[in-house]
Design a protein around this motif. Structure first.
Motif, PDB file in Angstrom:
ATOM      1  N   TYR A 131       0.818  -1.216   0.000  1.00  0.00           N
ATOM      2  CA  TYR A 131       0.000   0.000   0.000  1.00  0.00           C
ATOM      3  C   TYR A 131       0.853   1.268   0.000  1.00  0.00           C
ATOM      4  CZ  TYR A 131       0.954   0.902   4.964  1.00  0.00           C
ATOM      5  OH  TYR A 131       1.564   1.195   6.160  1.00  0.00           O
ATOM      6  N   LYS A 132       2.109   1.151   0.435  1.00  0.00           N
ATOM      7  CA  LYS A 132       2.989   2.320   0.507  1.00  0.00           C
ATOM      8  C   LYS A 132       3.357   2.859  -0.874  1.00  0.00           C
ATOM      9  CE  LYS A 132       4.868   0.661   4.900  1.00  0.00           C
ATOM     10  NZ  LYS A 132       6.055   0.168   5.631  1.00  0.00           N
ATOM     11  N   PHE A 133       3.154   2.056  -1.906  1.00  0.00           N
ATOM     12  CA  PHE A 133       3.440   2.529  -3.259  1.00  0.00           C
ATOM     13  C   PHE A 133       2.458   3.614  -3.699  1.00  0.00           C
ATOM     14  CE2 PHE A 133       5.451  -1.802  -3.886  1.00  0.00           C
ATOM     15  CZ  PHE A 133       6.744  -1.317  -3.864  1.00  0.00           C
ATOM     16  N   SER A 134       1.431   3.845  -2.917  1.00  0.00           N
ATOM     17  CA  SER A 134       0.483   4.900  -3.268  1.00  0.00           C
ATOM     18  C   SER A 134       1.142   6.278  -3.299  1.00  0.00           C
ATOM     19  CB  SER A 134      -0.701   4.898  -2.288  1.00  0.00           C
ATOM     20  OG  SER A 134      -0.259   5.146  -0.959  1.00  0.00           O
ATOM     21  N   SER A 385      10.231  14.826   3.896  1.00  0.00           N
ATOM     22  CA  SER A 385      10.186  13.369   4.061  1.00  0.00           C
ATOM     23  C   SER A 385       9.547  12.992   5.389  1.00  0.00           C
ATOM     24  CB  SER A 385      11.592  12.786   3.959  1.00  0.00           C
ATOM     25  OG  SER A 385      12.103  12.917   2.648  1.00  0.00           O
ATOM     26  N   ALA A 386       9.802  13.792   6.406  1.00  0.00           N
ATOM     27  CA  ALA A 386       9.195  13.526   7.715  1.00  0.00           C
ATOM     28  C   ALA A 386       7.675  13.597   7.634  1.00  0.00           C
ATOM     29  CB  ALA A 386       9.715  14.513   8.750  1.00  0.00           C
ATOM     30  N   SER A 387       7.157  14.546   6.856  1.00  0.00           N
ATOM     31  CA  SER A 387       5.697  14.670   6.732  1.00  0.00           C
ATOM     32  C   SER A 387       5.101  13.462   6.029  1.00  0.00           C
ATOM     33  CB  SER A 387       5.350  15.959   5.976  1.00  0.00           C
ATOM     34  OG  SER A 387       5.799  15.905   4.635  1.00  0.00           O
ATOM     35  N   VAL A 388       5.832  12.899   5.057  1.00  0.00           N
ATOM     36  CA  VAL A 388       5.357  11.685   4.382  1.00  0.00           C
ATOM     37  C   VAL A 388       5.327  10.524   5.364  1.00  0.00           C
ATOM     38  CG1 VAL A 388       5.836  10.013   2.556  1.00  0.00           C
ATOM     39  CG2 VAL A 388       6.170  12.456   2.124  1.00  0.00           C
ATOM     40  N   ARG A 389       6.393  10.376   6.141  1.00  0.00           N
ATOM     41  CA  ARG A 389       6.427   9.287   7.135  1.00  0.00           C
ATOM     42  C   ARG A 389       5.255   9.394   8.091  1.00  0.00           C
ATOM     43  NH1 ARG A 389       7.138   8.595  12.095  1.00  0.00           N
ATOM     44  NH2 ARG A 389       7.737  10.755  12.538  1.00  0.00           N
ATOM     45  N   LYS A 390       4.992  10.594   8.593  1.00  0.00           N
ATOM     46  CA  LYS A 390       3.898  10.792   9.547  1.00  0.00           C
ATOM     47  C   LYS A 390       2.549  10.524   8.899  1.00  0.00           C
ATOM     48  CE  LYS A 390       6.551  14.181  12.194  1.00  0.00           C
ATOM     49  NZ  LYS A 390       6.739  15.625  12.498  1.00  0.00           N
ATOM     50  N   ALA A 393       2.026   6.847   8.714  1.00  0.00           N
ATOM     51  CA  ALA A 393       1.786   6.253  10.040  1.00  0.00           C
ATOM     52  C   ALA A 393       0.316   6.327  10.408  1.00  0.00           C
ATOM     53  CB  ALA A 393       2.642   6.972  11.082  1.00  0.00           C
ATOM     54  N   ASP A 394      -0.394   7.307   9.840  1.00  0.00           N
ATOM     55  CA  ASP A 394      -1.817   7.491  10.161  1.00  0.00           C
ATOM     56  C   ASP A 394      -2.717   7.295   8.947  1.00  0.00           C
ATOM     57  OD1 ASP A 394      -1.213   8.207  12.842  1.00  0.00           O
ATOM     58  OD2 ASP A 394      -0.744  10.251  12.209  1.00  0.00           O
ATOM     59  N   LYS A 397      -7.411   3.544   4.959  1.00  0.00           N
ATOM     60  CA  LYS A 397      -7.625   2.762   3.743  1.00  0.00           C
ATOM     61  C   LYS A 397      -8.265   3.597   2.644  1.00  0.00           C
ATOM     62  CE  LYS A 397     -10.051  -1.277   1.910  1.00  0.00           C
ATOM     63  NZ  LYS A 397     -10.936  -2.418   2.210  1.00  0.00           N
ATOM     64  N   LYS A 398      -9.230   4.440   2.993  1.00  0.00           N
ATOM     65  CA  LYS A 398      -9.926   5.237   1.995  1.00  0.00           C
ATOM     66  C   LYS A 398      -8.952   6.169   1.272  1.00  0.00           C
ATOM     67  CE  LYS A 398     -13.668   8.599   1.416  1.00  0.00           C
ATOM     68  NZ  LYS A 398     -14.700   9.417   2.107  1.00  0.00           N
ATOM     69  N   GLU A 399      -8.063   6.815   2.017  1.00  0.00           N
ATOM     70  CA  GLU A 399      -7.069   7.703   1.404  1.00  0.00           C
ATOM     71  C   GLU A 399      -6.139   6.920   0.476  1.00  0.00           C
ATOM     72  OE1 GLU A 399      -5.566  10.898   4.386  1.00  0.00           O
ATOM     73  OE2 GLU A 399      -5.995   9.089   5.551  1.00  0.00           O
ATOM     74  N   CYS A 400      -5.745   5.750   0.935  1.00  0.00           N
ATOM     75  CA  CYS A 400      -4.860   4.889   0.151  1.00  0.00           C
ATOM     76  C   CYS A 400      -5.516   4.510  -1.174  1.00  0.00           C
ATOM     77  CB  CYS A 400      -4.511   3.647   0.970  1.00  0.00           C
ATOM     78  SG  CYS A 400      -3.535   2.401   0.088  1.00  0.00           S
ATOM     79  N   VAL A 401      -6.762   4.097  -1.131  1.00  0.00           N
ATOM     80  CA  VAL A 401      -7.486   3.705  -2.345  1.00  0.00           C
ATOM     81  C   VAL A 401      -7.601   4.890  -3.300  1.00  0.00           C
ATOM     82  CG1 VAL A 401      -9.718   2.946  -3.249  1.00  0.00           C
ATOM     83  CG2 VAL A 401      -8.747   1.826  -1.223  1.00  0.00           C
ATOM     84  N   GLU A 402      -7.896   6.053  -2.763  1.00  0.00           N
ATOM     85  CA  GLU A 402      -8.007   7.252  -3.604  1.00  0.00           C
ATOM     86  C   GLU A 402      -6.688   7.565  -4.299  1.00  0.00           C
ATOM     87  OE1 GLU A 402      -9.319  10.213  -0.886  1.00  0.00           O
ATOM     88  OE2 GLU A 402     -11.443   9.601  -0.968  1.00  0.00           O
TER      89      GLU A 402
END
Length: 429
Positions: A131-134, A385-390, A393-394, A397-402
């Motif tokens: 899912y991180k490939f999103s 990069s820190a903002s992407v990591r954070k 972390a939170d 699923k809905k955001e990931c699918v979008e």
């Protein structure tokens, strides 16, 4: 009578030959005045010598790969980068997502955005981290995505003879899976170029778990030679990154299909690195090593301090090019003379990397990642990069699918499970 000495003419010619057209336009007027004022008293042979040198050298010199390798970084690399930005380039990104929320932004910023003309090809196994490939929705040119369910690969007799299970976490099967990832990406590139009826000039093959601490520079693209990092050779060549033109890359990425040739040549019990070197040498592909600013983020534990055949794990904060060495965010456990003592005790033909001039700092990687590694990473990688990591972390699923659906709209070829399945496996309901 004023006479321009031949020595002066030669010096002016040398000066002019180092200039580009725009600089030449700036110097021609004053030179013309000088010539005009001295013409009446200057012998014609000197005048025509000067004129000949100026106009013979008005065009910038043709690019020569050997000159480029040996030249300083002023001037020529900028011209070469302009040429690279006009070329057709493919970036082949392979491997499991693991810590891609940490490594992905560095690949986007230091490779893909540096060469926005590059087409990205992603080849990765489906797992709970896919899912991180999103986050790749942000790349300039997303061309082909293949996320597949891994299957056992049957081991042929030639593969069993040529390859060794020693020092491979998953034996020969692990090597075959890795080789399949690499060559599968080459097949994706071949399919796309045939459909579009063109040939790539360059292919950059790098790993999903690579963290880049500075940009991939133009001088690492050498026509006719395949470039790999030094160190971590394990008796062969470092195979964690490769850069080459299409012909050299095709040989380098054919990790599975060239095994029968290695068998016929008499090679036996090769690990990944020695098999990689054998591929290039049997096909007479010229290669060279140059220091590259990336490392492989690892969750594995290694003895500390490393012994002769041990594996040094670099601190992500190390200032120098890490050449694909294993790394993690950590409180530095060894620097300065400590690093010198450790690295000089290691076998240079095994797991070794550049360490001179304070370029390397080491972690104690004998256990799991330390508590508070997130803060260490954020300080090293920076706010973006820190903002992407954070965010990951939170991530819901809905955001990931979008995000994946947005990627699908842009990609030329999508060969992956539905976004709901990819995101659901890693993020749950």
């Amino acid at each position: 009578m004023l006479k321009i000495p031949q020595k002066v003419i030669m010096q002016i010619a040398k000066w002019v030959s180092d200039l580009d057209r725009r600089r030449l336009l700036l110097i021609i007027p004053p030179l013309s005045i000088l010539v005009f004022l001295s013409l009446s008293s200057t012998p014609l042979d000197s005048f025509f010598s000067l004129r000949s040198f100026i106009f013979d050298h008005a065009q910038p010199p043709a690019f020569n790969s050997s000159d480029f390798v040996n030249s300083p970084l002023s001037g020529v690399p900028n011209q070469w980068k302009d040429e690279l930005l006009r070329s057709r380039m493919a970036v082949c990104l392979v491997g499991g997502a693991r810590r891609f929320e940490l490594t992905g932004p560095s690949i986007v910023e230091n490779v893909l955005k540096v060469y926005p003309n590059a087409d990205l090809f992603l080849h990765s196994p489906m797992d709970r981290n896919a899912y991180k490939f999103s986050l790749l929705k942000a790349v300039p040119r997303l061309t082909s995505v293949r996320i597949f369910n891994p299957e056992h690969l049957n081991e042929t007799e030639s593969q069993v003879r040529v390859l060794t299970a020693a020092n491979s976490p998953n034996g020969i099967q692990g090597l075959l899976q890795y080789f399949n990832l690499v060559e599968g990406c080459l097949q994706m590139i071949e399919t796309y170029k045939k459909r579009m009826n063109f040939t790539y000039d360059w292919i950059v093959r790098t790993r999903v778990d690579g963290y880049w601490n500075s940009p991939l520079r133009p001088e690492n693209f050498i026509p006719g030679q395949y470039l790999v990092p030094p160190g971590s050779v394990y008796g062969g060549l470092n195979d964690r990154l490769g850069i080459g033109d299409f012909n050299t890359s095709k040989v380098a990425l054919s990790r599975l299909s060239l095994i029968p040739e290695l068998d016929a040549a008499g090679f036996v019990e090769l690990n990944s690195e020695t098999a990689f070197k054998a591929q290039l040498t049997t096909r007479h592909v010229s290669y060279l090593t140059k220091r590259i600013p990336f490392c492989i983020v690892t969750d594995r534990s290694y003895g500390f301090p490393p012994s002769r055949f041990g594996v040094p794990v670099a601190a992500l904060s190390s200032p120098g090019p890490l050449n694909g060495a294993k790394c993690r965010p950590c409180t530095v456990a060894c620097r300065g003379q400590c690093v010198a003592d450790v690295m000089q005790s290691l076998d240079k033909g095994w797991s070794w990397t550049e360490w001179e001039n304070g370029n390397l700092e080491l972690c104690d990687a004998s256990g799991e990642w330390e508590r508070g590694w997130e803060k260490i990473f954020d300080n090293v990688a920076g706010k973006k990069s820190a903002s992407v990591r954070k965010r990951f972390a939170d991530l819901k699923k809905k955001e990931c699918v979008e995000d994946f659906n947005e990627m699908k709209k842009r990609v030329f070829e999508w060969a992956a499970p539905p976004p709901e399945d990819i995101c659901g496996l890693g993020l749950g309901a």
